[in-house]
Design a protein around this motif. Structure first.
Motif, PDB file in Angstrom:
ATOM      1  N   CYS A  22       0.874  -1.172   0.000  1.00 53.14           N
ATOM      2  CA  CYS A  22       0.000   0.000   0.000  1.00 53.14           C
ATOM      3  C   CYS A  22       0.912   1.222   0.000  1.00 53.14           C
ATOM      4  CB  CYS A  22      -0.888  -0.018   1.232  1.00 53.14           C
ATOM      5  SG  CYS A  22      -1.891   1.466   1.450  1.00 53.14           S
ATOM      6  N   GLU A  23       0.935   1.904  -1.128  1.00 48.38           N
ATOM      7  CA  GLU A  23       1.814   3.066  -1.257  1.00 48.38           C
ATOM      8  C   GLU A  23       0.991   4.338  -1.249  1.00 48.38           C
ATOM      9  OE1 GLU A  23       4.288   2.962  -4.685  1.00 48.38           O
ATOM     10  OE2 GLU A  23       5.387   4.785  -4.148  1.00 48.38           O
ATOM     11  N   ALA A  24       1.458   5.300  -0.496  1.00 42.50           N
ATOM     12  CA  ALA A  24       0.768   6.580  -0.409  1.00 42.50           C
ATOM     13  C   ALA A  24       1.461   7.619  -1.277  1.00 42.50           C
ATOM     14  CB  ALA A  24       0.743   7.074   1.033  1.00 42.50           C
ATOM     15  N   SER A  25       0.665   8.452  -1.877  1.00 41.01           N
ATOM     16  CA  SER A  25       1.209   9.596  -2.622  1.00 41.01           C
ATOM     17  C   SER A  25       0.431  10.832  -2.251  1.00 41.01           C
ATOM     18  CB  SER A  25       1.127   9.340  -4.132  1.00 41.01           C
ATOM     19  OG  SER A  25      -0.213   9.184  -4.545  1.00 41.01           O
ATOM     20  N   GLY A  26       1.117  11.948  -2.236  1.00 42.25           N
ATOM     21  CA  GLY A  26       0.460  13.195  -1.895  1.00 42.25           C
ATOM     22  C   GLY A  26       0.451  13.500  -0.408  1.00 42.25           C
ATOM     23  N   PHE A  27       0.872  12.542   0.390  1.00 47.95           N
ATOM     24  CA  PHE A  27       0.958  12.758   1.832  1.00 47.95           C
ATOM     25  C   PHE A  27       1.837  11.666   2.424  1.00 47.95           C
ATOM     26  CE2 PHE A  27      -1.800   9.470   3.814  1.00 47.95           C
ATOM     27  CZ  PHE A  27      -2.273   8.871   2.657  1.00 47.95           C
ATOM     28  N   THR A  28       2.254  11.866   3.660  1.00 47.90           N
ATOM     29  CA  THR A  28       3.078  10.864   4.322  1.00 47.90           C
ATOM     30  C   THR A  28       2.225  10.016   5.253  1.00 47.90           C
ATOM     31  OG1 THR A  28       4.943  10.498   5.820  1.00 47.90           O
ATOM     32  CG2 THR A  28       3.686  12.522   6.133  1.00 47.90           C
ATOM     33  N   LEU A  29       2.534   8.717   5.278  1.00 49.14           N
ATOM     34  CA  LEU A  29       1.808   7.791   6.143  1.00 49.14           C
ATOM     35  C   LEU A  29       2.308   7.839   7.582  1.00 49.14           C
ATOM     36  CD1 LEU A  29       1.594   4.611   3.882  1.00 49.14           C
ATOM     37  CD2 LEU A  29      -0.251   6.202   4.441  1.00 49.14           C
ATOM     38  N   GLY A  66      -1.164 -15.237  12.852  1.00 50.26           N
ATOM     39  CA  GLY A  66      -0.190 -16.303  12.662  1.00 50.26           C
ATOM     40  C   GLY A  66       0.128 -16.580  11.203  1.00 50.26           C
ATOM     41  N   ARG A  67      -0.659 -16.023  10.300  1.00 50.32           N
ATOM     42  CA  ARG A  67      -0.419 -16.239   8.863  1.00 50.32           C
ATOM     43  C   ARG A  67      -0.057 -14.938   8.149  1.00 50.32           C
ATOM     44  NH1 ARG A  67      -4.497 -17.781   5.697  1.00 50.32           N
ATOM     45  NH2 ARG A  67      -6.144 -16.841   6.991  1.00 50.32           N
ATOM     46  N   PHE A  68      -0.628 -13.836   8.585  1.00 48.98           N
ATOM     47  CA  PHE A  68      -0.399 -12.539   7.953  1.00 48.98           C
ATOM     48  C   PHE A  68       0.491 -11.675   8.849  1.00 48.98           C
ATOM     49  CE2 PHE A  68      -4.541 -12.220   5.229  1.00 48.98           C
ATOM     50  CZ  PHE A  68      -4.300 -13.487   4.732  1.00 48.98           C
ATOM     51  N   THR A  69       1.305 -10.847   8.213  1.00 50.17           N
ATOM     52  CA  THR A  69       2.151  -9.904   8.947  1.00 50.17           C
ATOM     53  C   THR A  69       2.064  -8.539   8.300  1.00 50.17           C
ATOM     54  OG1 THR A  69       3.701 -11.693   9.528  1.00 50.17           O
ATOM     55  CG2 THR A  69       4.462  -9.420   9.792  1.00 50.17           C
ATOM     56  N   ILE A  70       1.806  -7.530   9.115  1.00 56.49           N
ATOM     57  CA  ILE A  70       1.738  -6.161   8.616  1.00 56.49           C
ATOM     58  C   ILE A  70       2.989  -5.422   9.064  1.00 56.49           C
ATOM     59  CG2 ILE A  70       0.453  -5.313  10.630  1.00 56.49           C
ATOM     60  CD1 ILE A  70      -1.069  -3.445   8.700  1.00 56.49           C
ATOM     61  N   SER A  71       3.520  -4.595   8.175  1.00 58.75           N
ATOM     62  CA  SER A  71       4.714  -3.824   8.504  1.00 58.75           C
ATOM     63  C   SER A  71       4.691  -2.540   7.690  1.00 58.75           C
ATOM     64  CB  SER A  71       5.976  -4.625   8.207  1.00 58.75           C
ATOM     65  OG  SER A  71       6.060  -4.949   6.827  1.00 58.75           O
ATOM     66  N   ARG A  72       5.521  -1.597   8.100  1.00 61.38           N
ATOM     67  CA  ARG A  72       5.570  -0.350   7.353  1.00 61.38           C
ATOM     68  C   ARG A  72       7.006  -0.007   7.019  1.00 61.38           C
ATOM     69  NH1 ARG A  72       2.002   3.439  10.551  1.00 61.38           N
ATOM     70  NH2 ARG A  72       2.430   4.822   8.799  1.00 61.38           N
ATOM     71  N   ASP A  73       7.165   0.579   5.842  1.00 57.42           N
ATOM     72  CA  ASP A  73       8.466   1.054   5.374  1.00 57.42           C
ATOM     73  C   ASP A  73       8.353   2.563   5.252  1.00 57.42           C
ATOM     74  OD1 ASP A  73      10.691   1.838   3.875  1.00 57.42           O
ATOM     75  OD2 ASP A  73      10.783  -0.069   2.832  1.00 57.42           O
ATOM     76  N   THR A  74       8.821   3.235   6.276  1.00 56.79           N
ATOM     77  CA  THR A  74       8.678   4.695   6.311  1.00 56.79           C
ATOM     78  C   THR A  74       9.409   5.360   5.153  1.00 56.79           C
ATOM     79  OG1 THR A  74       8.490   4.618   8.716  1.00 56.79           O
ATOM     80  CG2 THR A  74       9.039   6.736   7.719  1.00 56.79           C
ATOM     81  N   PHE A  75      10.577   4.822   4.806  1.00 56.31           N
ATOM     82  CA  PHE A  75      11.362   5.418   3.729  1.00 56.31           C
ATOM     83  C   PHE A  75      10.611   5.385   2.407  1.00 56.31           C
ATOM     84  CE2 PHE A  75      15.111   6.968   1.789  1.00 56.31           C
ATOM     85  CZ  PHE A  75      15.257   6.292   0.586  1.00 56.31           C
ATOM     86  N   LYS A  76       9.891   4.279   2.181  1.00 59.10           N
ATOM     87  CA  LYS A  76       9.157   4.120   0.923  1.00 59.10           C
ATOM     88  C   LYS A  76       7.716   4.601   1.035  1.00 59.10           C
ATOM     89  CE  LYS A  76      11.805   0.126  -0.696  1.00 59.10           C
ATOM     90  NZ  LYS A  76      11.733  -1.296  -1.125  1.00 59.10           N
ATOM     91  N   ASN A  77       7.340   5.085   2.236  1.00 59.88           N
ATOM     92  CA  ASN A  77       5.961   5.554   2.444  1.00 59.88           C
ATOM     93  C   ASN A  77       4.957   4.464   2.079  1.00 59.88           C
ATOM     94  OD1 ASN A  77       4.398   7.674   3.460  1.00 59.88           O
ATOM     95  ND2 ASN A  77       3.985   8.506   1.426  1.00 59.88           N
ATOM     96  N   THR A  78       5.249   3.256   2.542  1.00 59.68           N
ATOM     97  CA  THR A  78       4.490   2.071   2.146  1.00 59.68           C
ATOM     98  C   THR A  78       4.192   1.200   3.358  1.00 59.68           C
ATOM     99  OG1 THR A  78       5.534   2.059  -0.032  1.00 59.68           O
ATOM    100  CG2 THR A  78       4.583  -0.012   0.708  1.00 59.68           C
ATOM    101  N   VAL A  79       3.056   0.542   3.302  1.00 58.75           N
ATOM    102  CA  VAL A  79       2.714  -0.477   4.295  1.00 58.75           C
ATOM    103  C   VAL A  79       2.536  -1.801   3.546  1.00 58.75           C
ATOM    104  CG1 VAL A  79       0.992  -1.274   5.955  1.00 58.75           C
ATOM    105  CG2 VAL A  79       1.674   1.127   5.904  1.00 58.75           C
ATOM    106  N   VAL A  80       3.080  -2.833   4.113  1.00 55.24           N
ATOM    107  CA  VAL A  80       3.072  -4.147   3.466  1.00 55.24           C
ATOM    108  C   VAL A  80       2.256  -5.145   4.286  1.00 55.24           C
ATOM    109  CG1 VAL A  80       4.521  -6.117   2.828  1.00 55.24           C
ATOM    110  CG2 VAL A  80       5.283  -3.788   2.339  1.00 55.24           C
ATOM    111  N   LEU A  81       1.513  -5.982   3.590  1.00 52.36           N
ATOM    112  CA  LEU A  81       0.808  -7.094   4.226  1.00 52.36           C
ATOM    113  C   LEU A  81       1.342  -8.386   3.613  1.00 52.36           C
ATOM    114  CD1 LEU A  81      -1.462  -7.845   6.250  1.00 52.36           C
ATOM    115  CD2 LEU A  81      -2.987  -8.033   4.264  1.00 52.36           C
ATOM    116  N   GLN A  82       2.147  -9.100   4.381  1.00 53.56           N
ATOM    117  CA  GLN A  82       2.673 -10.385   3.947  1.00 53.56           C
ATOM    118  C   GLN A  82       1.671 -11.463   4.324  1.00 53.56           C
ATOM    119  OE1 GLN A  82       5.586 -11.190   2.232  1.00 53.56           O
ATOM    120  NE2 GLN A  82       4.703 -13.256   2.176  1.00 53.56           N
TER     121      GLN A  82
END
Length: 121
Positions: A22-29, A66-82
């Motif tokens: 999930c990548e944001a544009s136009g603002f910071t997450l 136990g199956r899904f993991t959420i994380s955020r990459d501040t540098f890329k302004n992105t949140v990931v759902l593995q």
């Protein structure tokens, strides 16, 4: 323009994995809580996972714990759902959303357009 864009959806067999972004544009997450929701045809939108603005607190629906993991990459302004060990019942359109406060209800300020996940043999 404030925008959230999901990517990474697709079709996999049961037991497989996908990584949604999930990548944001136009603002910071940085100062928002991020939530992932999903909606299957004929069903209500349901909460999947959430992460606080610091990336220090995580929350998962029981169905994905136990199956899904959420994380955020501040540098890329992105949140990931593995998503690992996917099941047919995980099939849905997945949406990311951001909000000033955490909630398991789909009452978020901004939403992406969704990405389709299909789990089938």
């Amino acid at each position: 323009q404030v925008q959230l864009v999901e990517s990474g959806g697709g079709s996999v067999q049961p037991g497989g994995s996908l990584r949604l972004s999930c990548e944001a544009s136009g603002f910071t997450l940085d100062f928002y809580t991020i939530g992932w929701f999903r909606q299957a045809p004929g069903k209500e939108r349901e909460y999947v996972a959430g992460i606080d603005w610091r990336g220090a607190s995580f929350d998962y629906a029981d169905s994905v714990k136990g199956r899904f993991t959420i994380s955020r990459d501040t540098f890329k302004n992105t949140v990931v759902l593995q998503m690992n060990n996917l099941k047919p019942e995980d099939t849905a359109t997945y949406y990311c959303a951001c909000n000033s406060a955490f909630s398991r209800k789909p009452e978020y300020d901004y939403w992406g357009q969704g990405t389709q996940v299909t789990v089938s043999s």
